[in-house]
Structure formats: C-alpha cells, structure tokens
Design a protein around this motif. Structure first.
Motif, PDB file in Angstrom:
ATOM      1  N   PRO A  57       0.795  -1.226   0.000  1.00 32.29           N
ATOM      2  CA  PRO A  57       0.000   0.000   0.000  1.00 32.29           C
ATOM      3  C   PRO A  57       0.832   1.282   0.000  1.00 32.29           C
ATOM      4  CG  PRO A  57      -0.028  -0.979   2.178  1.00 32.29           C
ATOM      5  CD  PRO A  57       0.681  -1.956   1.266  1.00 32.29           C
ATOM      6  N   VAL A  58       2.121   1.182   0.288  1.00 35.04           N
ATOM      7  CA  VAL A  58       2.971   2.381   0.326  1.00 35.04           C
ATOM      8  C   VAL A  58       4.062   2.334  -0.747  1.00 35.04           C
ATOM      9  CG1 VAL A  58       2.481   2.872   2.755  1.00 35.04           C
ATOM     10  CG2 VAL A  58       4.442   1.431   2.151  1.00 35.04           C
ATOM     11  N   GLN A  59       3.826   1.606  -1.819  1.00 36.33           N
ATOM     12  CA  GLN A  59       4.825   1.465  -2.875  1.00 36.33           C
ATOM     13  C   GLN A  59       5.273   2.830  -3.417  1.00 36.33           C
ATOM     14  OE1 GLN A  59       3.549  -0.490  -6.475  1.00 36.33           O
ATOM     15  NE2 GLN A  59       5.646  -1.055  -6.997  1.00 36.33           N
ATOM     16  N   ALA A  60       4.347   3.728  -3.698  1.00 36.55           N
ATOM     17  CA  ALA A  60       4.697   5.034  -4.260  1.00 36.55           C
ATOM     18  C   ALA A  60       5.531   5.859  -3.279  1.00 36.55           C
ATOM     19  CB  ALA A  60       3.438   5.796  -4.662  1.00 36.55           C
ATOM     20  N   ALA A  61       5.180   5.837  -2.011  1.00 34.22           N
ATOM     21  CA  ALA A  61       5.946   6.579  -1.003  1.00 34.22           C
ATOM     22  C   ALA A  61       7.347   6.015  -0.880  1.00 34.22           C
ATOM     23  CB  ALA A  61       5.229   6.539   0.346  1.00 34.22           C
ATOM     24  N   CYS A  62       7.462   4.714  -0.912  1.00 34.41           N
ATOM     25  CA  CYS A  62       8.756   4.036  -0.807  1.00 34.41           C
ATOM     26  C   CYS A  62       9.652   4.399  -1.992  1.00 34.41           C
ATOM     27  CB  CYS A  62       8.519   2.531  -0.741  1.00 34.41           C
ATOM     28  SG  CYS A  62      10.001   1.527  -0.605  1.00 34.41           S
ATOM     29  N   ARG A  63       9.097   4.283  -3.195  1.00 33.59           N
ATOM     30  CA  ARG A  63       9.864   4.613  -4.402  1.00 33.59           C
ATOM     31  C   ARG A  63      10.248   6.090  -4.400  1.00 33.59           C
ATOM     32  NH1 ARG A  63       7.685   2.735 -10.132  1.00 33.59           N
ATOM     33  NH2 ARG A  63       8.067   0.771  -9.081  1.00 33.59           N
ATOM     34  N   GLY A  64       9.321   6.943  -4.012  1.00 36.21           N
ATOM     35  CA  GLY A  64       9.613   8.375  -3.957  1.00 36.21           C
ATOM     36  C   GLY A  64      10.741   8.698  -2.997  1.00 36.21           C
ATOM     37  N   TRP A  65      10.725   8.052  -1.831  1.00 33.06           N
ATOM     38  CA  TRP A  65      11.796   8.269  -0.857  1.00 33.06           C
ATOM     39  C   TRP A  65      13.137   7.842  -1.440  1.00 33.06           C
ATOM     40  CZ3 TRP A  65      15.409   5.177   1.469  1.00 33.06           C
ATOM     41  CH2 TRP A  65      16.119   5.765   2.517  1.00 33.06           C
ATOM     42  N   ALA A  66      13.175   6.672  -2.074  1.00 37.12           N
ATOM     43  CA  ALA A  66      14.429   6.170  -2.648  1.00 37.12           C
ATOM     44  C   ALA A  66      14.965   7.117  -3.718  1.00 37.12           C
ATOM     45  CB  ALA A  66      14.225   4.774  -3.231  1.00 37.12           C
ATOM     46  N   HIS A  67      14.085   7.735  -4.474  1.00 37.73           N
ATOM     47  CA  HIS A  67      14.514   8.709  -5.481  1.00 37.73           C
ATOM     48  C   HIS A  67      15.013   9.991  -4.825  1.00 37.73           C
ATOM     49  CE1 HIS A  67      13.356   7.095  -9.515  1.00 37.73           C
ATOM     50  NE2 HIS A  67      12.797   6.201  -8.709  1.00 37.73           N
ATOM     51  N   ARG A  68      14.298  10.475  -3.807  1.00 40.21           N
ATOM     52  CA  ARG A  68      14.702  11.726  -3.156  1.00 40.21           C
ATOM     53  C   ARG A  68      16.079  11.629  -2.512  1.00 40.21           C
ATOM     54  NH1 ARG A  68       9.484  11.585  -1.883  1.00 40.21           N
ATOM     55  NH2 ARG A  68       9.780  10.894   0.265  1.00 40.21           N
ATOM     56  N   VAL A  69      16.361  10.517  -1.876  1.00 49.32           N
ATOM     57  CA  VAL A  69      17.649  10.374  -1.182  1.00 49.32           C
ATOM     58  C   VAL A  69      18.709   9.711  -2.053  1.00 49.32           C
ATOM     59  CG1 VAL A  69      16.549  10.338   1.079  1.00 49.32           C
ATOM     60  CG2 VAL A  69      17.113   8.172  -0.053  1.00 49.32           C
ATOM     61  N   GLU A  70      18.316   9.363  -3.292  1.00 45.35           N
ATOM     62  CA  GLU A  70      19.220   8.698  -4.231  1.00 45.35           C
ATOM     63  C   GLU A  70      19.798   7.423  -3.619  1.00 45.35           C
ATOM     64  OE1 GLU A  70      21.984  11.524  -5.906  1.00 45.35           O
ATOM     65  OE2 GLU A  70      20.356  12.904  -6.397  1.00 45.35           O
ATOM     66  N   GLU A  71      18.897   6.600  -3.101  1.00 47.65           N
ATOM     67  CA  GLU A  71      19.255   5.332  -2.461  1.00 47.65           C
ATOM     68  C   GLU A  71      20.011   4.442  -3.455  1.00 47.65           C
ATOM     69  OE1 GLU A  71      20.116   2.602  -0.140  1.00 47.65           O
ATOM     70  OE2 GLU A  71      18.812   4.084   0.790  1.00 47.65           O
ATOM     71  N   PRO A  72      21.269   4.089  -3.133  1.00 49.65           N
ATOM     72  CA  PRO A  72      22.056   3.317  -4.090  1.00 49.65           C
ATOM     73  C   PRO A  72      21.868   1.803  -4.018  1.00 49.65           C
ATOM     74  CG  PRO A  72      23.443   3.968  -2.262  1.00 49.65           C
ATOM     75  CD  PRO A  72      22.065   4.563  -2.003  1.00 49.65           C
ATOM     76  N   TYR A  73      21.258   1.295  -2.963  1.00 52.44           N
ATOM     77  CA  TYR A  73      21.199  -0.155  -2.783  1.00 52.44           C
ATOM     78  C   TYR A  73      19.772  -0.641  -2.575  1.00 52.44           C
ATOM     79  CZ  TYR A  73      26.105   0.671  -1.882  1.00 52.44           C
ATOM     80  OH  TYR A  73      27.400   1.081  -2.001  1.00 52.44           O
ATOM     81  N   GLY A  74      19.507  -1.845  -3.043  1.00 52.72           N
ATOM     82  CA  GLY A  74      18.272  -2.541  -2.734  1.00 52.72           C
ATOM     83  C   GLY A  74      17.118  -2.265  -3.666  1.00 52.72           C
ATOM     84  N   ILE A  75      16.046  -3.008  -3.417  1.00 54.94           N
ATOM     85  CA  ILE A  75      14.782  -2.842  -4.125  1.00 54.94           C
ATOM     86  C   ILE A  75      13.914  -1.941  -3.258  1.00 54.94           C
ATOM     87  CG2 ILE A  75      12.739  -4.002  -5.056  1.00 54.94           C
ATOM     88  CD1 ILE A  75      15.347  -4.807  -6.469  1.00 54.94           C
ATOM     89  N   TRP A  76      13.473  -0.837  -3.810  1.00 48.21           N
ATOM     90  CA  TRP A  76      12.623   0.124  -3.092  1.00 48.21           C
ATOM     91  C   TRP A  76      11.430   0.423  -3.979  1.00 48.21           C
ATOM     92  CZ3 TRP A  76      13.630   2.032   1.778  1.00 48.21           C
ATOM     93  CH2 TRP A  76      14.896   1.741   2.307  1.00 48.21           C
ATOM     94  N   GLY A  77      10.234   0.237  -3.476  1.00 47.36           N
ATOM     95  CA  GLY A  77       9.037   0.513  -4.249  1.00 47.36           C
ATOM     96  C   GLY A  77       8.968  -0.294  -5.532  1.00 47.36           C
ATOM     97  N   GLY A  78       9.554  -1.484  -5.524  1.00 43.30           N
ATOM     98  CA  GLY A  78       9.547  -2.346  -6.695  1.00 43.30           C
ATOM     99  C   GLY A  78      10.571  -1.986  -7.740  1.00 43.30           C
TER     100      GLY A  78
END
Length: 98
Positions: A57-78
């Motif tokens: 249910p929070v896929q969009a929030a998760c993906r958005g966070w990973a983009h904002r912080v430029e998360e380099p590792y893992g699967i985030w928001g699919g």
C-alpha cells in the motif's frame, strides 16, 4: 512569535509510511543482495521482492523516498538499483530542444 514553518517536520510524519509497508519485518536479503550474488539467483530474488512491492500500500511513497535520497542499494518501491540509477541519469541529463 517564532516562524515555525521552517522547522523540520516531525520524524514520525516523515517515516510513518514505513509502518504500513508490506516488507516490514521481512528478511532484508529479499531486498538487498547478499555478497557475491549472481544471476540467476539475483533475478529470482529481485522477482520475489517486486512481487511483494506490487501489493504494497505504500509502494509510491517508498519509491519516492528512494529517489529523493538517491538510495544506491536494494529494491525500493519495486524498483531496482539499476532502474533508480537510470532515472537519476535522466533527471540530471541536459534536456535537448525538440
């Protein structure tokens, strides 16, 4: 009176979406590759992670966070590490006139 509009948001408001994540309390190795992982094991792990994210249910929030912080590792928001790097390159590349 102090201008409180510049204060940071409360931490709980910033991270509350994580409480509702489908991956909460799951094994991290599903979303982050173990040392030395190669295909086809990597492809299977990524597919498992994406299946979990697809129903989250929070896929969009998760993906958005990973983009904002430029998360380099893992699967985030699919989305995989490679997909996020490609999106970052697109955002940073100069736009050409059409």
């Amino acid at each position: 009176m102090a201008d409180v509009s510049r204060l940071p948001v409360p931490v709980v408001a910033h991270w509350d979406w994580q409480r509702h994540a489908a991956c909460r309390d799951m094994d991290l190795e599903t979303f982050f590759h173990p040392e030395g992982e190669r295909d086809p094991a990597r492809s299977r792990r990524v597919a498992r992670a994406r299946a979990i994210c697809a129903g989250c249910p929070v896929q969009a929030a998760c993906r958005g966070w990973a983009h904002r912080v430029e998360e380099p590792y893992g699967i985030w928001g699919g989305e995989s590490e490679d997909e996020r790097r490609a999106a970052l390159r697109r955002r940073r590349s100069p736009r050409t006139a059409a």
